[in-house]
Motif scaffolding. Structure first.
Motif, mmCIF file in Angstrom:
data_model
loop_
_atom_site.group_PDB
_atom_site.id
_atom_site.type_symbol
_atom_site.label_atom_id
_atom_site.label_comp_id
_atom_site.label_asym_id
_atom_site.label_seq_id
_atom_site.Cartn_x
_atom_site.Cartn_y
_atom_site.Cartn_z
ATOM 1 N N ALA A 1 -6.822 -31.252 -24.592
ATOM 2 C CA ALA A 1 -5.463 -31.785 -24.743
ATOM 3 C C ALA A 1 -4.530 -30.673 -25.208
ATOM 4 O O ALA A 1 -4.838 -29.935 -26.150
ATOM 5 C CB ALA A 1 -5.459 -32.939 -25.742
ATOM 6 N N LYS A 2 -3.394 -30.565 -24.566
ATOM 7 C CA LYS A 2 -2.448 -29.466 -24.787
ATOM 8 C C LYS A 2 -2.068 -29.272 -26.257
ATOM 9 O O LYS A 2 -1.974 -28.144 -26.723
ATOM 10 C CB LYS A 2 -1.201 -29.734 -23.945
ATOM 11 C CG LYS A 2 -0.090 -28.754 -24.120
ATOM 12 C CD LYS A 2 1.020 -28.923 -23.112
ATOM 13 C CE LYS A 2 1.593 -30.308 -23.069
ATOM 14 N NZ LYS A 2 2.742 -30.418 -22.165
ATOM 15 N N ARG A 3 -1.876 -30.345 -26.985
ATOM 16 C CA ARG A 3 -1.382 -30.221 -28.361
ATOM 17 C C ARG A 3 -2.474 -30.358 -29.425
ATOM 18 O O ARG A 3 -2.159 -30.427 -30.608
ATOM 19 C CB ARG A 3 -0.294 -31.253 -28.596
ATOM 20 C CG ARG A 3 0.962 -30.946 -27.799
ATOM 21 C CD ARG A 3 2.117 -31.797 -28.267
ATOM 22 N NE ARG A 3 3.328 -31.386 -27.603
ATOM 23 C CZ ARG A 3 3.905 -32.053 -26.617
ATOM 24 N NH1 ARG A 3 3.374 -33.179 -26.197
ATOM 25 N NH2 ARG A 3 5.017 -31.620 -26.068
ATOM 26 N N CYS A 4 -3.705 -30.403 -29.025
ATOM 27 C CA CYS A 4 -4.778 -30.549 -30.006
ATOM 28 C C CYS A 4 -4.905 -29.265 -30.832
ATOM 29 O O CYS A 4 -4.975 -28.168 -30.273
ATOM 30 C CB CYS A 4 -6.100 -30.860 -29.307
ATOM 31 S SG CYS A 4 -7.426 -31.170 -30.497
ATOM 32 N N PRO A 5 -4.943 -29.379 -32.149
ATOM 33 C CA PRO A 5 -5.034 -28.178 -32.984
ATOM 34 C C PRO A 5 -6.343 -27.410 -32.832
ATOM 35 O O PRO A 5 -6.416 -26.233 -33.187
ATOM 36 C CB PRO A 5 -4.874 -28.714 -34.413
ATOM 37 C CG PRO A 5 -5.217 -30.158 -34.333
ATOM 38 C CD PRO A 5 -4.867 -30.611 -32.937
ATOM 39 N N SER A 6 -7.354 -28.049 -32.268
ATOM 40 C CA SER A 6 -8.620 -27.333 -32.076
ATOM 41 C C SER A 6 -8.485 -26.230 -31.029
ATOM 42 O O SER A 6 -9.243 -25.268 -31.035
ATOM 43 C CB SER A 6 -9.738 -28.303 -31.675
ATOM 44 O OG SER A 6 -9.468 -28.903 -30.424
ATOM 45 N N ARG A 7 -7.506 -26.352 -30.146
ATOM 46 C CA ARG A 7 -7.326 -25.354 -29.087
ATOM 47 C C ARG A 7 -7.001 -23.976 -29.673
ATOM 48 O O ARG A 7 -7.524 -22.969 -29.223
ATOM 49 C CB ARG A 7 -6.231 -25.790 -28.118
ATOM 50 C CG ARG A 7 -6.150 -24.880 -26.917
ATOM 51 C CD ARG A 7 -5.146 -25.341 -25.914
ATOM 52 N NE ARG A 7 -5.695 -26.406 -25.093
ATOM 53 C CZ ARG A 7 -5.139 -26.829 -23.975
ATOM 54 N NH1 ARG A 7 -4.006 -26.313 -23.559
ATOM 55 N NH2 ARG A 7 -5.699 -27.788 -23.273
ATOM 56 N N GLY A 8 -6.150 -23.934 -30.680
ATOM 57 C CA GLY A 8 -5.807 -22.657 -31.315
ATOM 58 C C GLY A 8 -7.014 -22.009 -31.963
ATOM 59 O O GLY A 8 -7.224 -20.801 -31.850
ATOM 60 N N THR A 9 -7.817 -22.810 -32.638
ATOM 61 C CA THR A 9 -9.018 -22.272 -33.271
ATOM 62 C C THR A 9 -9.989 -21.756 -32.222
ATOM 63 O O THR A 9 -10.569 -20.678 -32.384
ATOM 64 C CB THR A 9 -9.693 -23.338 -34.159
ATOM 65 O OG1 THR A 9 -8.757 -23.754 -35.155
ATOM 66 C CG2 THR A 9 -10.942 -22.793 -34.819
ATOM 67 N N LEU A 10 -10.144 -22.491 -31.135
ATOM 68 C CA LEU A 10 -11.021 -22.032 -30.056
ATOM 69 C C LEU A 10 -10.534 -20.688 -29.505
ATOM 70 O O LEU A 10 -11.340 -19.796 -29.246
ATOM 71 C CB LEU A 10 -11.101 -23.067 -28.935
ATOM 72 C CG LEU A 10 -12.036 -22.715 -27.793
ATOM 73 C CD1 LEU A 10 -13.481 -22.649 -28.288
ATOM 74 C CD2 LEU A 10 -11.902 -23.727 -26.664
ATOM 75 N N GLU A 11 -9.230 -20.529 -29.374
ATOM 76 C CA GLU A 11 -8.679 -19.256 -28.911
ATOM 77 C C GLU A 11 -8.998 -18.133 -29.899
ATOM 78 O O GLU A 11 -9.338 -17.024 -29.493
ATOM 79 C CB GLU A 11 -7.172 -19.368 -28.710
ATOM 80 C CG GLU A 11 -6.784 -20.196 -27.513
ATOM 81 C CD GLU A 11 -5.279 -20.414 -27.405
ATOM 82 O OE1 GLU A 11 -4.503 -19.698 -28.066
ATOM 83 O OE2 GLU A 11 -4.883 -21.322 -26.652
ATOM 84 N N HIS A 12 -8.882 -18.412 -31.187
ATOM 85 C CA HIS A 12 -9.191 -17.388 -32.196
ATOM 86 C C HIS A 12 -10.664 -16.985 -32.150
ATOM 87 O O HIS A 12 -10.997 -15.821 -32.315
ATOM 88 C CB HIS A 12 -8.856 -17.896 -33.601
ATOM 89 C CG HIS A 12 -7.415 -18.210 -33.790
ATOM 90 N ND1 HIS A 12 -6.982 -19.100 -34.738
ATOM 91 C CD2 HIS A 12 -6.300 -17.768 -33.164
ATOM 92 C CE1 HIS A 12 -5.665 -19.194 -34.677
ATOM 93 N NE2 HIS A 12 -5.230 -18.391 -33.724
#
Length: 136
Positions: free
Chosen positions: A24-35
């Motif tokens: 999901a575009k706005r899920c905060p887990s996406r940023g952590t996955l990118e890190h």
């Protein structure tokens, strides 16, 4: 996952029962996955799995990373709770970085993937040769 749920998740404190969806575009887990999965994040976590390191030791271990990128990476990983930064009140100042328990858990899984890729590189290199030969 409903987009309203994802938006609410981004605005509300962490709740253990809250479903996260990295797709999901706005899920905060996406940023952590990118890190975690970005080039420097994954290598930094892998290097710190071996033990606590000072900034310059870590920079030497993660060959090719610039001072600026390593600093940004460490800040992101620290913010996500994966890395702990310990500043010693000495002269000159000493700063050590180590994995948190969560960081160790994540790094352990990343290292499994790293070892898999390293072990299968002969197959990858052969596939690249076949591809390049067919597309030249």
């Amino acid at each position: 996952m409903d987009e309203a749920v994802v938006e609410a998740a981004a605005r509300t404190p962490v709740d253990d029962d809250l479903p996260f969806d990295v797709f999901a575009k706005r899920c905060p887990s996406r940023g952590t996955l990118e890190h975690v999965t970005g080039r420097w994040g994954g290598l930094t976590l892998g290097a710190l799995y071996e033990g606590s390191l000072r900034f310059n030791e870590l920079r030497r271990r993660v060959d090719g990373v610039s001072e600026k990128m390593l600093s940004q990476t460490l800040h992101a990983l620290e913010r996500d709770g994966l890395v702990h930064r310990e500043a010693q009140p000495t002269n000159p100042p000493r700063v050590d970085y180590e994995l948190t328990p969560l960081g160790r858990d994540v790094a352990e899984r990343l290292l499994g993937l790293i070892h898999l890729v390293e072990g299968r590189m002969p197959e990858v290199l052969a596939a690249r040769e076949r591809y390049d030969a067919a597309h030249d």
